[in-house]
Design a protein around this motif. Sequence first.
Motif, PDB file in Angstrom:
ATOM      1  N   PHE A  51       0.870  -1.178   0.000  1.00  0.00           N
ATOM      2  CA  PHE A  51       0.000   0.000   0.000  1.00  0.00           C
ATOM      3  C   PHE A  51       0.903   1.223   0.000  1.00  0.00           C
ATOM      4  O   PHE A  51       1.985   1.204   0.587  1.00  0.00           O
ATOM      5  CB  PHE A  51      -0.904   0.010   1.236  1.00  0.00           C
ATOM      6  CG  PHE A  51      -1.878  -1.131   1.265  1.00  0.00           C
ATOM      7  CD1 PHE A  51      -3.207  -0.935   0.910  1.00  0.00           C
ATOM      8  CD2 PHE A  51      -1.470  -2.400   1.643  1.00  0.00           C
ATOM      9  CE1 PHE A  51      -4.102  -2.001   0.925  1.00  0.00           C
ATOM     10  CE2 PHE A  51      -2.359  -3.466   1.656  1.00  0.00           C
ATOM     11  CZ  PHE A  51      -3.679  -3.263   1.301  1.00  0.00           C
ATOM     12  N   ALA A  52       0.456   2.294  -0.644  1.00  0.00           N
ATOM     13  CA  ALA A  52       1.309   3.467  -0.768  1.00  0.00           C
ATOM     14  C   ALA A  52       0.483   4.727  -0.936  1.00  0.00           C
ATOM     15  O   ALA A  52      -0.719   4.681  -1.230  1.00  0.00           O
ATOM     16  CB  ALA A  52       2.260   3.301  -1.950  1.00  0.00           C
ATOM     17  N   THR A  53       1.144   5.864  -0.769  1.00  0.00           N
ATOM     18  CA  THR A  53       0.528   7.171  -0.990  1.00  0.00           C
ATOM     19  C   THR A  53      -0.132   7.233  -2.364  1.00  0.00           C
ATOM     20  O   THR A  53       0.425   6.750  -3.359  1.00  0.00           O
ATOM     21  CB  THR A  53       1.603   8.263  -0.856  1.00  0.00           C
ATOM     22  OG1 THR A  53       1.977   8.364   0.526  1.00  0.00           O
ATOM     23  CG2 THR A  53       1.110   9.608  -1.339  1.00  0.00           C
ATOM     24  N   GLY A  54      -1.316   7.835  -2.426  1.00  0.00           N
ATOM     25  CA  GLY A  54      -2.039   7.951  -3.686  1.00  0.00           C
ATOM     26  C   GLY A  54      -1.422   8.971  -4.618  1.00  0.00           C
ATOM     27  O   GLY A  54      -0.562   9.774  -4.227  1.00  0.00           O
ATOM     28  N   VAL A  55      -1.878   8.962  -5.845  1.00  0.00           N
ATOM     29  CA  VAL A  55      -1.389   9.879  -6.879  1.00  0.00           C
ATOM     30  C   VAL A  55      -2.135  11.205  -6.774  1.00  0.00           C
ATOM     31  O   VAL A  55      -3.370  11.230  -6.730  1.00  0.00           O
ATOM     32  CB  VAL A  55      -1.563   9.271  -8.280  1.00  0.00           C
ATOM     33  CG1 VAL A  55      -1.139  10.263  -9.360  1.00  0.00           C
ATOM     34  CG2 VAL A  55      -0.759   7.975  -8.389  1.00  0.00           C
ATOM     35  N   GLU A  56      -1.398  12.298  -6.736  1.00  0.00           N
ATOM     36  CA  GLU A  56      -2.022  13.614  -6.602  1.00  0.00           C
ATOM     37  C   GLU A  56      -2.984  13.907  -7.748  1.00  0.00           C
ATOM     38  O   GLU A  56      -2.676  13.662  -8.915  1.00  0.00           O
ATOM     39  CB  GLU A  56      -0.952  14.710  -6.560  1.00  0.00           C
ATOM     40  CG  GLU A  56      -0.186  14.774  -5.263  1.00  0.00           C
ATOM     41  CD  GLU A  56       0.662  16.032  -5.173  1.00  0.00           C
ATOM     42  OE1 GLU A  56       0.625  16.841  -6.122  1.00  0.00           O
ATOM     43  OE2 GLU A  56       1.350  16.195  -4.155  1.00  0.00           O
ATOM     44  N   GLY A  62      -6.908  10.198  -5.432  1.00  0.00           N
ATOM     45  CA  GLY A  62      -5.655  10.060  -4.707  1.00  0.00           C
ATOM     46  C   GLY A  62      -5.718   9.117  -3.533  1.00  0.00           C
ATOM     47  O   GLY A  62      -4.945   9.258  -2.573  1.00  0.00           O
ATOM     48  N   THR A  63      -6.630   8.128  -3.580  1.00  0.00           N
ATOM     49  CA  THR A  63      -6.690   7.140  -2.501  1.00  0.00           C
ATOM     50  C   THR A  63      -5.463   6.227  -2.569  1.00  0.00           C
ATOM     51  O   THR A  63      -4.778   6.156  -3.586  1.00  0.00           O
ATOM     52  CB  THR A  63      -7.978   6.314  -2.589  1.00  0.00           C
ATOM     53  OG1 THR A  63      -8.040   5.669  -3.870  1.00  0.00           O
ATOM     54  CG2 THR A  63      -9.198   7.198  -2.399  1.00  0.00           C
ATOM     55  N   PRO A  64      -5.158   5.520  -1.465  1.00  0.00           N
ATOM     56  CA  PRO A  64      -3.951   4.684  -1.442  1.00  0.00           C
ATOM     57  C   PRO A  64      -3.905   3.697  -2.604  1.00  0.00           C
ATOM     58  O   PRO A  64      -4.919   3.088  -2.965  1.00  0.00           O
ATOM     59  CB  PRO A  64      -4.061   3.962  -0.098  1.00  0.00           C
ATOM     60  CG  PRO A  64      -4.809   4.926   0.768  1.00  0.00           C
ATOM     61  CD  PRO A  64      -5.817   5.562  -0.146  1.00  0.00           C
ATOM     62  N   THR A  78      -2.153  -3.127  -8.707  1.00  0.00           N
ATOM     63  CA  THR A  78      -3.519  -3.613  -8.512  1.00  0.00           C
ATOM     64  C   THR A  78      -4.485  -2.481  -8.210  1.00  0.00           C
ATOM     65  O   THR A  78      -5.604  -2.713  -7.747  1.00  0.00           O
ATOM     66  CB  THR A  78      -3.564  -4.682  -7.397  1.00  0.00           C
ATOM     67  OG1 THR A  78      -2.750  -4.280  -6.292  1.00  0.00           O
ATOM     68  CG2 THR A  78      -3.060  -6.016  -7.914  1.00  0.00           C
ATOM     69  N   GLY A  79      -4.078  -1.253  -8.470  1.00  0.00           N
ATOM     70  CA  GLY A  79      -5.009  -0.141  -8.444  1.00  0.00           C
ATOM     71  C   GLY A  79      -5.155   0.563  -7.110  1.00  0.00           C
ATOM     72  O   GLY A  79      -4.644   0.142  -6.090  1.00  0.00           O
ATOM     73  N   PRO A 141      -5.677  -6.578  -3.093  1.00  0.00           N
ATOM     74  CA  PRO A 141      -5.533  -5.797  -1.856  1.00  0.00           C
ATOM     75  C   PRO A 141      -6.347  -4.519  -1.792  1.00  0.00           C
ATOM     76  O   PRO A 141      -6.550  -3.982  -0.697  1.00  0.00           O
ATOM     77  CB  PRO A 141      -4.031  -5.495  -1.813  1.00  0.00           C
ATOM     78  CG  PRO A 141      -3.576  -5.592  -3.238  1.00  0.00           C
ATOM     79  CD  PRO A 141      -4.420  -6.671  -3.847  1.00  0.00           C
ATOM     80  N   ALA A 142      -6.839  -4.026  -2.928  1.00  0.00           N
ATOM     81  CA  ALA A 142      -7.632  -2.793  -2.908  1.00  0.00           C
ATOM     82  C   ALA A 142      -9.081  -3.029  -2.519  1.00  0.00           C
ATOM     83  O   ALA A 142      -9.804  -2.071  -2.225  1.00  0.00           O
ATOM     84  CB  ALA A 142      -7.573  -2.109  -4.278  1.00  0.00           C
TER      85      ALA A 142
END
Length: 337
Positions: A51-56, A62-64, A78-79, A141-142
């Motif tokens: 899991f990671a920081t979302g895209v601005e 911008g969700t994870p 995996t989105g 995982p999303a």
Amino acid sequence: MRVQRALLLACLAGSIGPAIAQEATTQPELSGVIAIHDPSVIEYGGRFASFATGVENAADSGTPRTKTSPDGTAWRETGALPGGLPGWVETELGYTPKNLWAPSISHHGGTHYLYYSASSFGENDSAIGVMTNKQFDITEPAEGWQDQGMVLRSHDGDDFNAIDPFRIDTDGRSYLAYGSYWDGIRMVELDPESGMLKDGAADPIRLASRDDDAIEAPSLLEHDGRYYLFVSFDACCRGAESTYRIMVGRADEISGPYLDADDTPMLEGGGTEVLASTGRYRGPGGQEIFMNDGEPWLTYHYYDAEDAGTPKLQIAPLRWTEDGWPKLDPLPVSNGT
């Protein structure tokens, strides 16, 4: 991010076993889609998810973002978590964040918890929320996350920043470490089941500070009767010019005091360096601890100086010095391609 043994056997057997990790001479070499920022990883049955920081300003709000891997070395996208920003975020903050930051996955009593931050760069008008998932699927995982709302909040004028959450469950109790810049890193007790602040919990405990200088991304580990606090010093988010570096201190109690190898308190700016910029690997940080087959591993991002400063995923087993300090294997020469 839990990866197991050496990469040679991974190629032969299609998985990374715990023994190889112990025999490796360099950190694992990752492949596939490994662009990432502020990684958090979990492993089941030899499979991995991140899991990671979302895209601005992305269409997904911008969700994870998530990735998965069948063996811990080869990764695919995996989105983002579906559903957009949780409704409480804009109402509580009074503005729309460009993305959600630094998600952190943990597991307790049959439920998975995903803590995340909502903020604006350089501001401490911020909040930490949590999602839960009782049917987590590591291959998707999303999917399956239910937002449970806000855990804690900081406001303009406070001396702390409510971002970069990390949960640890230890000795029958649960805690959330958090913080960035301002007066540094803090920790508060959680209700283990709800994942929210525990009713009647004491005031937050100060763990580390650099007197308004750069410190963030706390992660805690209990190992051999001691507690270790990993943090990032200095500047992220500048591509190959980033100066992030991973630091650590240790304590006999989870509440501290955390001292570095020279006995300097982390509340007074102390910290022992674990990893700094090396070759193409610039600004390593945003780290988290995860367990792989009962052994602690570290996941972090670095900025690839040979790929326009793109932030990328790295994972590595922790090694230990004779006097009980964590260290990492050398970085692979060709990783990040």
